[in-house]
Each structure stands twice: as structure tokens, then as C-alpha cells.
Design a protein around this motif. Structure first.
Motif, PDB file in Angstrom:
ATOM      1  N   HIS A 189      20.454   9.540  -8.699  1.00  0.00           N
ATOM      2  CA  HIS A 189      19.300   9.716  -7.805  1.00  0.00           C
ATOM      3  C   HIS A 189      18.540   8.401  -7.649  1.00  0.00           C
ATOM      4  CE1 HIS A 189      15.030  10.621  -7.028  1.00  0.00           C
ATOM      5  NE2 HIS A 189      15.509  11.511  -6.195  1.00  0.00           N
ATOM      6  N   ASP A 190      18.289   7.722  -8.769  1.00  0.00           N
ATOM      7  CA  ASP A 190      17.560   6.446  -8.724  1.00  0.00           C
ATOM      8  C   ASP A 190      18.323   5.399  -7.930  1.00  0.00           C
ATOM      9  OD1 ASP A 190      15.636   7.670 -10.265  1.00  0.00           O
ATOM     10  OD2 ASP A 190      16.252   6.695 -12.142  1.00  0.00           O
ATOM     11  N   GLN A 191      19.644   5.363  -8.081  1.00  0.00           N
ATOM     12  CA  GLN A 191      20.471   4.410  -7.330  1.00  0.00           C
ATOM     13  C   GLN A 191      20.401   4.704  -5.830  1.00  0.00           C
ATOM     14  OE1 GLN A 191      24.273   4.959  -9.206  1.00  0.00           O
ATOM     15  NE2 GLN A 191      23.959   3.265 -10.644  1.00  0.00           N
TER      16      GLN A 191
ATOM     17  N   ARG B 237       4.172  -0.201   5.756  1.00  0.00           N
ATOM     18  CA  ARG B 237       4.317   0.578   4.531  1.00  0.00           C
ATOM     19  C   ARG B 237       5.636   1.328   4.624  1.00  0.00           C
ATOM     20  NH1 ARG B 237      -1.684   3.130   3.791  1.00  0.00           N
ATOM     21  NH2 ARG B 237      -1.080   4.074   5.749  1.00  0.00           N
ATOM     22  N   HIS B 238       6.500   1.091   3.653  1.00  0.00           N
ATOM     23  CA  HIS B 238       7.809   1.740   3.601  1.00  0.00           C
ATOM     24  C   HIS B 238       7.715   2.968   2.704  1.00  0.00           C
ATOM     25  CE1 HIS B 238       8.640  -2.495   4.554  1.00  0.00           C
ATOM     26  NE2 HIS B 238       9.632  -2.002   5.279  1.00  0.00           N
ATOM     27  N   VAL B 239       8.213   4.089   3.197  1.00  0.00           N
ATOM     28  CA  VAL B 239       8.189   5.327   2.432  1.00  0.00           C
ATOM     29  C   VAL B 239       9.617   5.855   2.321  1.00  0.00           C
ATOM     30  CG1 VAL B 239       7.290   7.689   2.307  1.00  0.00           C
ATOM     31  CG2 VAL B 239       5.890   5.866   3.344  1.00  0.00           C
ATOM     32  N   ILE B 240      10.053   6.062   1.084  1.00  0.00           N
ATOM     33  CA  ILE B 240      11.357   6.665   0.823  1.00  0.00           C
ATOM     34  C   ILE B 240      11.075   8.032   0.222  1.00  0.00           C
ATOM     35  CG2 ILE B 240      13.592   6.426  -0.306  1.00  0.00           C
ATOM     36  CD1 ILE B 240      12.853   4.037   1.498  1.00  0.00           C
TER      37      ILE B 240
ATOM     38  N   ILE C 242       9.177   5.862   7.457  1.00  0.00           N
ATOM     39  CA  ILE C 242       9.754   6.742   6.444  1.00  0.00           C
ATOM     40  C   ILE C 242      11.226   6.991   6.724  1.00  0.00           C
ATOM     41  CG2 ILE C 242       9.066   8.836   7.696  1.00  0.00           C
ATOM     42  CD1 ILE C 242       8.759  10.242   4.983  1.00  0.00           C
ATOM     43  N   THR C 243      11.998   7.069   5.660  1.00  0.00           N
ATOM     44  CA  THR C 243      13.356   7.593   5.730  1.00  0.00           C
ATOM     45  C   THR C 243      13.476   8.610   4.615  1.00  0.00           C
ATOM     46  OG1 THR C 243      15.693   7.023   6.012  1.00  0.00           O
ATOM     47  CG2 THR C 243      14.523   5.916   4.217  1.00  0.00           C
TER      48      THR C 243
ATOM     49  N   LYS D 217      15.814   2.241  -0.122  1.00  0.00           N
ATOM     50  CA  LYS D 217      14.698   1.294   0.030  1.00  0.00           C
ATOM     51  C   LYS D 217      15.191  -0.031   0.600  1.00  0.00           C
ATOM     52  CE  LYS D 217      10.891  -0.695  -2.578  1.00  0.00           C
ATOM     53  NZ  LYS D 217      10.192  -0.731  -3.855  1.00  0.00           N
ATOM     54  N   LYS D 218      16.314  -0.504   0.093  1.00  0.00           N
ATOM     55  CA  LYS D 218      16.888  -1.765   0.584  1.00  0.00           C
ATOM     56  C   LYS D 218      17.301  -1.638   2.053  1.00  0.00           C
ATOM     57  CE  LYS D 218      20.811  -4.901  -0.103  1.00  0.00           C
ATOM     58  NZ  LYS D 218      20.964  -5.036   1.333  1.00  0.00           N
TER      59      LYS D 218
END
Length: 143
Positions: free
Chosen positions: A58-60, A86-89, A38-39, A66-67
Motif C-alpha cells: 500500500h505504501d509503495q 497542493r497535491h492530494v493522494i 487529487i488522484t 505521488k511521484k
């Protein structure tokens, strides 16, 4: 629910959490657990400040986070291991989001780094200290 190890890293300081991520991956293998990384993108603070940023902004930010998270995990663990992570943003206060994610994932362990302690927080940084204090599962702090 699958056993998981949740590793919290700060993407704003590339390279600083290499040992944290490596230790989390090692512990996940030892426990035969899913590795979640997670970040947390910090919130804007007051609603007054948040009003100056559009939903698009916010979306950007979330897309860029994520990248960067994917790039950092790949750089440390390799492409093959990264594909199983599993990546968590998350967006908000770091310690709150880490605790909420650990609870939702049923994590048995949270792995965090002890970043830049100053005189007031000599043993742990403020987020790590709050996670340790309020977690309902074990927390492994990497120096």
C-alpha cells in the motif's frame, strides 16, 4: 479557509487529463484560488482481496502515485506552477474521495473530466456523474 479549486485527475492514463488540468489552473487563477490536484488510488475491493496485500505494498502504491501525480502536474503546468499546487493522494473510491477532499478543503469548485462515456453513461463517466450529483459545490466538467 482559503478558496480552492479541486482538480481530479487519473494518473493511470498519462496525457488524458491535460485539458482538465489546464482548465482547472485557468479557473483557479480567475478565482484567485488555491489549486489542489487529487488522484485516487483505487482500493482493493473486498476485504478478502485486501488481505493479500501488505501495508508495505500500500505504501509503495501511494509513493508511486505521488511521484506520478507530481510528474504529470509538472509536465502540464511547469515546475514553478507545480510548486504552488497542493497535491492530494487518496485511497478508496474516486467519487467518495474527491467529494470528501473538496469538503475538507472548502473547495468552491471541482474540475473533472468526462472520460469514455459508453452507452449506459452517455453524458458522463460514472465518477464524474456521481461527483456532479452529490457535490455541495459547483462542478466543471471538461470534455
Amino acid at each position: 479557509m482559503t478558496n480552492s479549486v479541486l482538480c481530479a485527475i487519473d494518473i493511470s492514463h498519462p496525457g488524458e487529463d491535460v485539458n482538465v488540468l489546464k482548465k482547472a489552473a485557468q479557473l483557479a487563477v480567475m478565482e484567485d484560488a488555491q489549486l489542489d490536484v487529487i488522484t485516487v488510488v483505487p482500493d482493493y475491493g473486498t476485504s478478502l482481496v485486501g488481505g493479500f496485500f501488505s501495508e508495505e505494498h500500500h505504501d509503495q502504491m501511494m509513493d508511486e502515485a505521488k511521484k506520478q501525480l507530481n510528474d504529470q502536474v509538472t509536465g502540464v503546468l511547469g515546475e514553478d506552477k507545480n510548486s504552488k499546487v497542493r497535491h492530494v493522494i487518496a485511497f478508496g473510491k474516486t467519487y467518495e474521495e474527491v467529494l470528501k477532499t473538496a469538503k475538507a478543503a472548502g473547495s468552491s469548485l471541482i474540475v473533472v473530466g468526462a472520460h469514455k462515456p459508453d452507452f449506459a453513461d452517455y453524458l458522463l463517466g460514472p465518477n464524474a456523474a456521481r461527483i456532479v450529483r452529490h457535490s455541495t459545490c459547483s462542478v466543471y466538467v471538461v470534455r
